[in-house]
Write a protein that holds these residues in place. Structure first.
Motif, short mmCIF file in Angstrom:
data_model
loop_
_atom_site.label_atom_id
_atom_site.label_comp_id
_atom_site.label_asym_id
_atom_site.label_seq_id
_atom_site.Cartn_x
_atom_site.Cartn_y
_atom_site.Cartn_z
N ASN A 152 -6.03 -12.24 -111.76
CA ASN A 152 -5.51 -13.61 -111.67
C ASN A 152 -5.78 -14.25 -110.32
OD1 ASN A 152 -3.80 -12.11 -110.07
ND2 ASN A 152 -1.89 -12.84 -111.02
N TRP A 174 -7.99 -16.52 -107.57
CA TRP A 174 -8.75 -17.76 -107.67
C TRP A 174 -9.86 -17.84 -106.63
CZ3 TRP A 174 -3.18 -19.32 -107.41
CH2 TRP A 174 -2.65 -19.56 -108.68
N GLY A 229 -12.50 -11.81 -116.70
CA GLY A 229 -11.27 -11.33 -116.09
C GLY A 229 -11.41 -10.14 -115.18
N SER A 232 -9.69 -21.89 -114.73
CA SER A 232 -8.52 -21.04 -114.57
C SER A 232 -8.70 -20.06 -113.42
CB SER A 232 -8.25 -20.27 -115.87
OG SER A 232 -9.36 -19.47 -116.22
N TYR A 233 -9.97 -19.83 -113.02
CA TYR A 233 -10.28 -18.92 -111.92
C TYR A 233 -10.93 -19.63 -110.74
CZ TYR A 233 -14.56 -19.44 -114.61
OH TYR A 233 -15.62 -19.97 -115.31
N ARG A 244 -2.98 -15.88 -103.87
CA ARG A 244 -3.89 -15.27 -104.86
C ARG A 244 -5.34 -15.75 -104.74
NH1 ARG A 244 -0.67 -16.89 -110.05
NH2 ARG A 244 -2.78 -16.76 -110.92
#
Length: 328
Positions: free
Chosen positions: A201, A203, A197, A214-215, A124
Protein backbone atom coordinates in the motif's frame (compact mmCIF):
# COMPACT_ATOMS: atom_id res chain seq x y z
CA UNK A 1 49.89 -13.02 -25.77
CA UNK A 2 50.04 -14.46 -22.25
CA UNK A 3 53.12 -12.33 -21.47
CA UNK A 4 51.46 -9.10 -22.62
CA UNK A 5 48.30 -9.92 -20.66
CA UNK A 6 50.37 -10.61 -17.53
CA UNK A 7 52.27 -7.35 -18.01
CA UNK A 8 48.98 -5.45 -18.40
CA UNK A 9 47.58 -6.98 -15.21
CA UNK A 10 50.77 -6.16 -13.29
CA UNK A 11 50.63 -2.57 -14.53
CA UNK A 12 47.00 -2.27 -13.37
CA UNK A 13 47.81 -3.69 -9.95
CA UNK A 14 50.71 -1.29 -9.50
CA UNK A 15 48.55 1.71 -10.43
CA UNK A 16 45.78 0.56 -8.13
CA UNK A 17 48.25 0.23 -5.27
CA UNK A 18 49.39 3.80 -5.88
CA UNK A 19 45.77 4.96 -5.89
CA UNK A 20 44.96 3.03 -2.73
CA UNK A 21 47.98 4.53 -0.94
CA UNK A 22 46.61 8.02 -1.58
CA UNK A 23 44.29 8.94 1.25
CA UNK A 24 41.75 11.74 1.16
CA UNK A 25 40.62 13.38 4.39
CA UNK A 26 36.97 13.11 3.41
CA UNK A 27 36.51 10.44 0.75
CA UNK A 28 37.82 7.04 -0.22
CA UNK A 29 37.76 7.72 -3.93
CA UNK A 30 40.76 5.48 -4.79
CA UNK A 31 39.20 2.56 -2.93
CA UNK A 32 35.94 3.11 -4.79
CA UNK A 33 37.75 3.08 -8.15
CA UNK A 34 39.58 -0.05 -7.07
CA UNK A 35 36.31 -1.83 -6.17
CA UNK A 36 34.58 -0.64 -9.34
CA UNK A 37 37.40 -1.89 -11.54
CA UNK A 38 37.26 -5.25 -9.79
CA UNK A 39 33.55 -5.55 -10.61
CA UNK A 40 33.83 -4.63 -14.29
CA UNK A 41 37.28 -6.12 -14.95
CA UNK A 42 35.94 -9.38 -16.45
CA UNK A 43 34.25 -7.34 -19.21
CA UNK A 44 37.33 -5.25 -20.04
CA UNK A 45 39.98 -7.84 -20.80
CA UNK A 46 42.57 -6.55 -23.24
CA UNK A 47 42.55 -8.66 -26.39
CA UNK A 48 44.47 -6.43 -28.80
CA UNK A 49 48.09 -7.34 -29.50
CA UNK A 50 48.92 -3.92 -30.94
CA UNK A 51 50.77 -1.78 -28.40
CA UNK A 52 49.67 -4.33 -25.78
CA UNK A 53 46.16 -2.78 -25.84
CA UNK A 54 44.80 -0.28 -23.31
CA UNK A 55 44.85 -1.57 -19.71
CA UNK A 56 41.39 -1.80 -18.07
CA UNK A 57 42.30 0.76 -15.42
CA UNK A 58 43.22 3.28 -18.11
CA UNK A 59 39.95 2.53 -19.89
CA UNK A 60 37.99 3.21 -16.70
CA UNK A 61 39.86 6.44 -15.95
CA UNK A 62 39.36 7.72 -19.49
CA UNK A 63 35.62 7.03 -19.26
CA UNK A 64 35.31 8.73 -15.88
CA UNK A 65 37.18 11.68 -17.37
CA UNK A 66 34.66 11.82 -20.20
CA UNK A 67 31.75 11.75 -17.73
CA UNK A 68 33.25 14.58 -15.69
CA UNK A 69 34.08 16.85 -18.63
CA UNK A 70 31.45 15.92 -21.21
CA UNK A 71 33.83 17.14 -23.87
CA UNK A 72 34.78 15.87 -27.30
CA UNK A 73 36.21 12.37 -27.49
CA UNK A 74 39.44 13.67 -28.99
CA UNK A 75 40.13 15.64 -25.81
CA UNK A 76 39.81 12.64 -23.49
CA UNK A 77 41.66 10.47 -26.01
CA UNK A 78 44.73 12.62 -25.41
CA UNK A 79 44.37 11.88 -21.70
CA UNK A 80 45.87 8.40 -22.15
CA UNK A 81 47.30 8.82 -25.64
CA UNK A 82 44.83 6.92 -27.82
CA UNK A 83 42.97 7.77 -31.02
CA UNK A 84 39.50 9.29 -31.08
CA UNK A 85 38.01 6.04 -32.41
CA UNK A 86 39.67 4.07 -29.61
CA UNK A 87 38.33 6.54 -27.06
CA UNK A 88 34.82 6.08 -28.46
CA UNK A 89 35.11 2.31 -28.22
CA UNK A 90 36.46 2.53 -24.67
CA UNK A 91 33.64 4.82 -23.50
CA UNK A 92 31.11 2.42 -25.01
CA UNK A 93 32.69 -0.72 -23.53
CA UNK A 94 33.20 0.72 -20.05
CA UNK A 95 29.74 2.32 -19.96
CA UNK A 96 28.10 -0.96 -20.92
CA UNK A 97 30.19 -2.81 -18.33
CA UNK A 98 29.14 -0.42 -15.55
CA UNK A 99 25.52 -0.53 -16.75
CA UNK A 100 25.60 -4.30 -16.14
CA UNK A 101 25.77 -3.47 -12.42
CA UNK A 102 22.27 -1.91 -12.55
CA UNK A 103 20.48 -4.79 -10.73
CA UNK A 104 23.01 -4.65 -7.89
CA UNK A 105 22.86 -0.91 -7.24
CA UNK A 106 19.46 0.26 -8.55
CA UNK A 107 16.39 -1.46 -7.14
CA UNK A 108 13.27 -0.65 -5.13
CA UNK A 109 14.11 -0.50 -1.43
CA UNK A 110 11.90 -2.22 1.12
CA UNK A 111 11.87 0.40 3.87
CA UNK A 112 11.41 3.85 2.37
CA UNK A 113 8.45 5.15 4.35
CA UNK A 114 10.25 6.35 7.48
CA UNK A 115 12.86 8.50 5.72
CA UNK A 116 10.25 10.08 3.46
CA UNK A 117 7.97 10.71 6.44
CA UNK A 118 10.71 12.75 8.11
CA UNK A 119 10.70 15.24 5.23
CA UNK A 120 7.12 16.54 5.46
CA UNK A 121 5.15 13.88 7.37
CA UNK A 122 3.74 12.30 4.19
CA UNK A 123 2.88 8.68 5.00
CA UNK A 124 3.55 5.40 3.14
CA UNK A 125 5.79 6.83 0.40
CA UNK A 126 7.51 4.29 -1.84
CA UNK A 127 9.47 6.81 -3.92
CA UNK A 128 9.42 10.05 -5.85
CA UNK A 129 9.08 9.79 -9.64
CA UNK A 130 9.77 12.19 -12.49
CA UNK A 131 11.50 12.44 -15.85
CA UNK A 132 14.42 14.53 -17.03
CA UNK A 133 15.79 15.25 -20.49
CA UNK A 134 19.32 14.30 -21.52
CA UNK A 135 20.45 16.21 -24.60
CA UNK A 136 21.88 14.18 -27.46
CA UNK A 137 22.62 14.41 -31.16
CA UNK A 138 19.97 13.29 -33.64
CA UNK A 139 20.13 9.48 -33.93
CA UNK A 140 19.53 9.46 -37.70
CA UNK A 141 17.31 11.03 -40.33
CA UNK A 142 14.69 8.24 -40.13
CA UNK A 143 13.77 8.53 -36.45
CA UNK A 144 15.46 11.77 -35.47
CA UNK A 145 12.27 13.81 -35.18
CA UNK A 146 10.92 11.43 -32.54
CA UNK A 147 13.74 12.62 -30.29
CA UNK A 148 12.99 16.32 -30.77
CA UNK A 149 11.24 17.53 -27.62
CA UNK A 150 8.89 20.46 -27.14
CA UNK A 151 11.87 22.80 -26.85
CA UNK A 152 12.96 21.71 -30.35
CA UNK A 153 16.16 20.01 -29.19
CA UNK A 154 17.04 16.32 -29.44
CA UNK A 155 16.94 14.41 -26.17
CA UNK A 156 16.23 11.21 -24.30
CA UNK A 157 13.40 11.48 -21.79
CA UNK A 158 14.71 9.53 -18.80
CA UNK A 159 12.46 8.29 -16.01
CA UNK A 160 13.86 8.17 -12.49
CA UNK A 161 12.54 7.09 -9.10
CA UNK A 162 14.53 7.85 -5.97
CA UNK A 163 14.36 7.34 -2.22
CA UNK A 164 14.65 10.02 0.46
CA UNK A 165 18.46 9.69 0.43
CA UNK A 166 18.61 10.69 -3.25
CA UNK A 167 19.50 7.20 -4.44
CA UNK A 168 17.97 5.95 -7.68
CA UNK A 169 15.62 2.99 -7.33
CA UNK A 170 14.51 2.91 -10.96
CA UNK A 171 15.93 4.39 -14.18
CA UNK A 172 14.45 4.01 -17.67
CA UNK A 173 16.63 5.47 -20.44
CA UNK A 174 15.21 4.35 -23.77
CA UNK A 175 12.44 6.79 -24.71
CA UNK A 176 12.68 9.67 -27.24
CA UNK A 177 12.44 13.25 -26.03
CA UNK A 178 8.98 13.70 -27.57
CA UNK A 179 7.51 11.01 -25.30
CA UNK A 180 5.26 12.13 -22.44
CA UNK A 181 6.31 11.26 -18.89
CA UNK A 182 3.07 9.34 -18.27
CA UNK A 183 3.59 7.24 -21.42
CA UNK A 184 7.01 6.15 -20.18
CA UNK A 185 5.60 5.12 -16.82
CA UNK A 186 2.56 3.37 -18.31
CA UNK A 187 4.85 1.19 -20.42
CA UNK A 188 7.34 0.45 -17.64
CA UNK A 189 7.90 -2.68 -15.59
CA UNK A 190 7.49 -0.54 -12.48
CA UNK A 191 3.90 0.30 -13.43
CA UNK A 192 3.09 -3.41 -13.90
CA UNK A 193 4.61 -4.18 -10.50
CA UNK A 194 2.55 -1.45 -8.86
CA UNK A 195 -0.61 -2.66 -10.59
CA UNK A 196 -0.05 -6.18 -9.29
CA UNK A 197 0.49 -4.98 -5.73
CA UNK A 198 4.16 -5.93 -5.42
CA UNK A 199 4.84 -2.93 -3.18
CA UNK A 200 1.77 -3.19 -1.00
CA UNK A 201 0.00 0.00 0.00
CA UNK A 202 2.94 2.36 -0.56
CA UNK A 203 2.63 5.32 -2.92
CA UNK A 204 4.77 6.85 -5.59
CA UNK A 205 4.62 10.65 -5.65
CA UNK A 206 4.55 12.28 -9.07
CA UNK A 207 3.77 15.71 -10.50
CA UNK A 208 0.73 16.68 -12.54
CA UNK A 209 2.21 15.06 -15.67
CA UNK A 210 1.10 11.71 -14.24
CA UNK A 211 -2.43 10.35 -13.79
CA UNK A 212 -3.61 9.87 -10.23
CA UNK A 213 -3.62 6.16 -9.33
CA UNK A 214 -4.16 4.08 -6.22
CA UNK A 215 -0.36 3.68 -6.11
CA UNK A 216 0.67 7.06 -7.60
CA UNK A 217 -0.46 10.29 -5.97
CA UNK A 218 -0.33 13.63 -7.77
CA UNK A 219 -0.86 17.18 -6.44
CA UNK A 220 -4.23 18.92 -6.53
CA UNK A 221 -4.54 21.44 -9.32
CA UNK A 222 -7.13 23.45 -7.41
CA UNK A 223 -7.15 23.62 -3.62
CA UNK A 224 -10.47 24.18 -1.87
CA UNK A 225 -9.60 24.13 1.83
CA UNK A 226 -6.74 23.95 4.35
CA UNK A 227 -6.62 20.16 4.06
CA UNK A 228 -5.92 20.46 0.35
CA UNK A 229 -3.22 23.07 0.98
CA UNK A 230 -1.57 20.88 3.62
CA UNK A 231 -1.63 17.90 1.25
CA UNK A 232 -0.10 19.84 -1.62
CA UNK A 233 2.57 21.36 0.60
CA UNK A 234 3.64 17.98 1.98
CA UNK A 235 3.43 16.37 -1.46
CA UNK A 236 5.64 19.01 -3.11
CA UNK A 237 8.27 18.96 -0.37
CA UNK A 238 8.46 15.16 -0.41
CA UNK A 239 8.41 14.78 -4.19
CA UNK A 240 11.17 17.41 -4.50
CA UNK A 241 13.67 14.67 -3.64
CA UNK A 242 13.65 13.46 -7.25
CA UNK A 243 14.43 16.97 -8.51
CA UNK A 244 17.33 17.16 -6.07
CA UNK A 245 18.47 13.68 -7.09
CA UNK A 246 18.58 14.68 -10.76
CA UNK A 247 20.50 17.83 -9.83
CA UNK A 248 23.15 15.99 -7.81
CA UNK A 249 23.49 13.35 -10.55
CA UNK A 250 24.02 15.92 -13.28
CA UNK A 251 26.44 18.05 -11.28
CA UNK A 252 28.58 15.01 -10.53
CA UNK A 253 28.53 13.92 -14.19
CA UNK A 254 28.40 17.07 -16.39
CA UNK A 255 28.25 14.97 -19.56
CA UNK A 256 24.54 14.59 -18.77
CA UNK A 257 23.98 18.35 -18.99
CA UNK A 258 25.76 18.78 -22.32
CA UNK A 259 24.84 17.37 -25.70
CA UNK A 260 26.08 13.78 -25.83
CA UNK A 261 27.58 13.20 -29.27
CA UNK A 262 27.62 9.41 -29.28
CA UNK A 263 25.55 6.67 -30.84
CA UNK A 264 22.11 5.94 -29.42
CA UNK A 265 23.28 2.68 -27.85
CA UNK A 266 26.27 4.30 -26.18
CA UNK A 267 24.26 7.31 -25.00
CA UNK A 268 21.78 5.03 -23.26
CA UNK A 269 24.67 3.11 -21.67
CA UNK A 270 26.22 6.36 -20.42
CA UNK A 271 22.94 7.39 -18.77
CA UNK A 272 22.51 4.06 -16.99
CA UNK A 273 26.20 3.80 -16.06
CA UNK A 274 26.27 7.26 -14.48
CA UNK A 275 23.12 6.47 -12.51
CA UNK A 276 24.86 3.36 -11.15
CA UNK A 277 27.93 5.45 -10.27
CA UNK A 278 25.68 8.04 -8.63
CA UNK A 279 24.26 5.38 -6.30
CA UNK A 280 27.73 4.08 -5.49
CA UNK A 281 28.80 7.61 -4.57
CA UNK A 282 25.71 8.10 -2.38
CA UNK A 283 26.17 4.74 -0.63
CA UNK A 284 29.80 5.54 0.14
CA UNK A 285 29.07 9.15 1.11
CA UNK A 286 31.57 10.49 -1.40
CA UNK A 287 31.77 14.25 -1.24
CA UNK A 288 30.28 16.26 -4.07
CA UNK A 289 32.85 18.33 -5.94
CA UNK A 290 32.38 21.40 -8.05
CA UNK A 291 32.34 20.52 -11.77
CA UNK A 292 35.33 21.62 -13.80
CA UNK A 293 33.09 23.15 -16.46
CA UNK A 294 30.09 25.45 -16.55
CA UNK A 295 26.87 23.43 -16.72
CA UNK A 296 24.05 24.99 -18.76
CA UNK A 297 20.55 24.80 -17.32
CA UNK A 298 18.60 23.16 -20.15
CA UNK A 299 16.50 20.92 -17.96
CA UNK A 300 13.06 22.33 -17.37
CA UNK A 301 9.68 20.65 -17.08
CA UNK A 302 9.13 20.04 -20.77
CA UNK A 303 6.29 17.54 -20.36
CA UNK A 304 4.28 18.99 -17.51
CA UNK A 305 0.89 19.38 -19.16
CA UNK A 306 -1.67 17.52 -21.23
CA UNK A 307 -1.89 14.31 -19.26
CA UNK A 308 -2.93 11.64 -21.80
CA UNK A 309 -4.86 9.53 -19.30
CA UNK A 310 -7.70 10.89 -17.17
CA UNK A 311 -8.02 10.16 -13.48
CA UNK A 312 -10.70 7.66 -12.54
CA UNK A 313 -13.33 8.70 -10.00
CA UNK A 314 -12.36 5.93 -7.56
CA UNK A 315 -8.72 6.95 -7.57
CA UNK A 316 -9.55 10.60 -7.00
CA UNK A 317 -11.86 9.61 -4.14
CA UNK A 318 -9.06 7.56 -2.57
CA UNK A 319 -6.74 10.55 -2.69
CA UNK A 320 -9.44 12.77 -1.21
CA UNK A 321 -9.99 10.27 1.60
CA UNK A 322 -6.31 10.52 2.49
CA UNK A 323 -6.51 14.31 2.46
CA UNK A 324 -9.61 14.44 4.66
CA UNK A 325 -8.39 11.89 7.20
CA UNK A 326 -4.69 12.70 7.42
CA UNK A 327 -4.02 16.29 6.37
CA UNK A 328 -6.61 17.95 8.61
Amino acid sequence: MADSSSSSSSSDIALLQQLSDWESDEDNVPGTINDLLTEIYPFLRVTSKRNHGVPPLHQLLLTLRFYSLGTMLVAVADYIGVSKSSAGRIVKDVSQAIARLYPKYIYIHNNTQEDFYKIARFPRVLGAIDCTHILMQSPNSNIGEEFRNRKSVFSLNVQGVCNANLQFMNVVARWPGSTHDATIFNNSELRAQCESGVYGNRWLLGDSAYPCKSYLLTPLLNTQCNNDVNYNRAHIRTRNTIERCFGVWKRRFPVLSLKIRLSMETTQAVVVATSVLHNICRQRNLQEVEPEIDIPNYNININSANVPESHSLNQIQERQLLINNYFR
